[in-house]
Design a protein around this motif. Structure first.
Motif, PDB file in Angstrom:
ATOM      1  N   GLY A 105      22.932 -80.893  22.088  1.00  0.00           N
ATOM      2  CA  GLY A 105      24.254 -81.390  22.306  1.00  0.00           C
ATOM      3  C   GLY A 105      23.091 -82.089  23.540  1.00  0.00           C
ATOM      4  O   GLY A 105      23.777 -83.027  24.132  1.00  0.00           O
ATOM      5  N   LEU A 118      32.697 -84.267  19.905  1.00  0.00           N
ATOM      6  CA  LEU A 118      32.312 -83.958  20.805  1.00  0.00           C
ATOM      7  C   LEU A 118      31.989 -85.175  22.034  1.00  0.00           C
ATOM      8  O   LEU A 118      31.250 -84.486  22.532  1.00  0.00           O
ATOM      9  CB  LEU A 118      31.211 -83.630  20.008  1.00  0.00           C
ATOM     10  N   TRP A 121      33.266 -83.480  25.154  1.00  0.00           N
ATOM     11  CA  TRP A 121      32.525 -82.377  25.561  1.00  0.00           C
ATOM     12  C   TRP A 121      31.420 -82.847  26.014  1.00  0.00           C
ATOM     13  O   TRP A 121      31.441 -82.290  26.888  1.00  0.00           O
ATOM     14  CB  TRP A 121      32.512 -81.532  24.296  1.00  0.00           C
TER      15      TRP A 121
END
Ligand code: CO
Length: 202
Positions: A105, A118, A121
């Motif tokens: 991530g 994503l 996020w």
């Protein structure tokens, strides 16, 4: 189906129950009676970083919230609810934000590819980068820069926890929870306390 772990899960579960019962006959009835974990652990969803195992804690001893890149986002009702419940109802003494090196991530946030859902996020990690751009851009080695972003991301998420209203309220009133930032190294299995200056941020 070859190599299908699914079939073994229920066998594993029955074996685990038998082992637990053998060493502690009241294990399940005791846990069914309630929980009072001392820790809230907020970590990455990465399958290689299992909260209880790395802390050597049993069921009932750690309340766990995991998401991609161990983020504590103010507007995330999921994480906020977990923190509120852990502080106000479970009276946890410690809140840990645990990141890990080789975090996909965090790595993704350093790159500029389109990640679909994503993107939003990981925006949080990109903000951490921007906040510390001067320090990070001065690190020439890309791996070292990436490792440092993992650490800074943990620190910033700790600040987000510390700034939470119910954490502040509880700490002023009762002297806990204490917020800690940890980082986990996959190659070694070792945890390191980043010594986030909790009192200074408060
Ligand atoms: Co990760």
């Amino acid at each position: 189906m070859p190599n299908d772990l699914y079939a073994t899960v229920f066998e594993n579960n029955r074996r685990w129950v038998a082992e637990k019962r053998a060493s502690d006959p009241d294990f399940f009835t005791r846990l069914a009676g309630g929980q009072s974990p001392e820790f809230l652990y907020i970590g990455c969803a990465d399958s290689r970083v299992p909260a209880n195992e790395i802390m050597g804690l049993e069921p009932g001893e750690v309340f766990v919230h995991r998401n991609i890149a161990n983020l504590v986002v103010n507007t995330d009702i999921n994480c906020s609810s977990v923190i509120q419940f852990a502080v106000e109802h479970l009276d946890v003494r410690h809140i840990v934000v645990c990141g890990h090196y080789s975090c996909g991530g965090v790595k993704a946030a350093m790159q500029s590819q389109d990640l679909g859902l994503l993107n939003g996020w990981l925006r949080e990690v990109r903000d951490v980068y921007r906040l510390h751009a001067e320090e990070l851009n001065a690190i020439e080695d890309e791996t070292a820069r990436y490792h440092r972003l993992v650490e800074l991301n943990v620190e910033e998420q700790c600040v987000n926890v510390i700034k939470t209203a119910f954490v502040q309220k509880s700490y002023r009133r009762r002297g806990f929870p204490i917020v800690h930032g940890w980082v986990y190294k996959l190659e070694e299995g070792l945890l390191r306390d980043l010594q986030v200056p909790f009192e200074e941020v408060l």
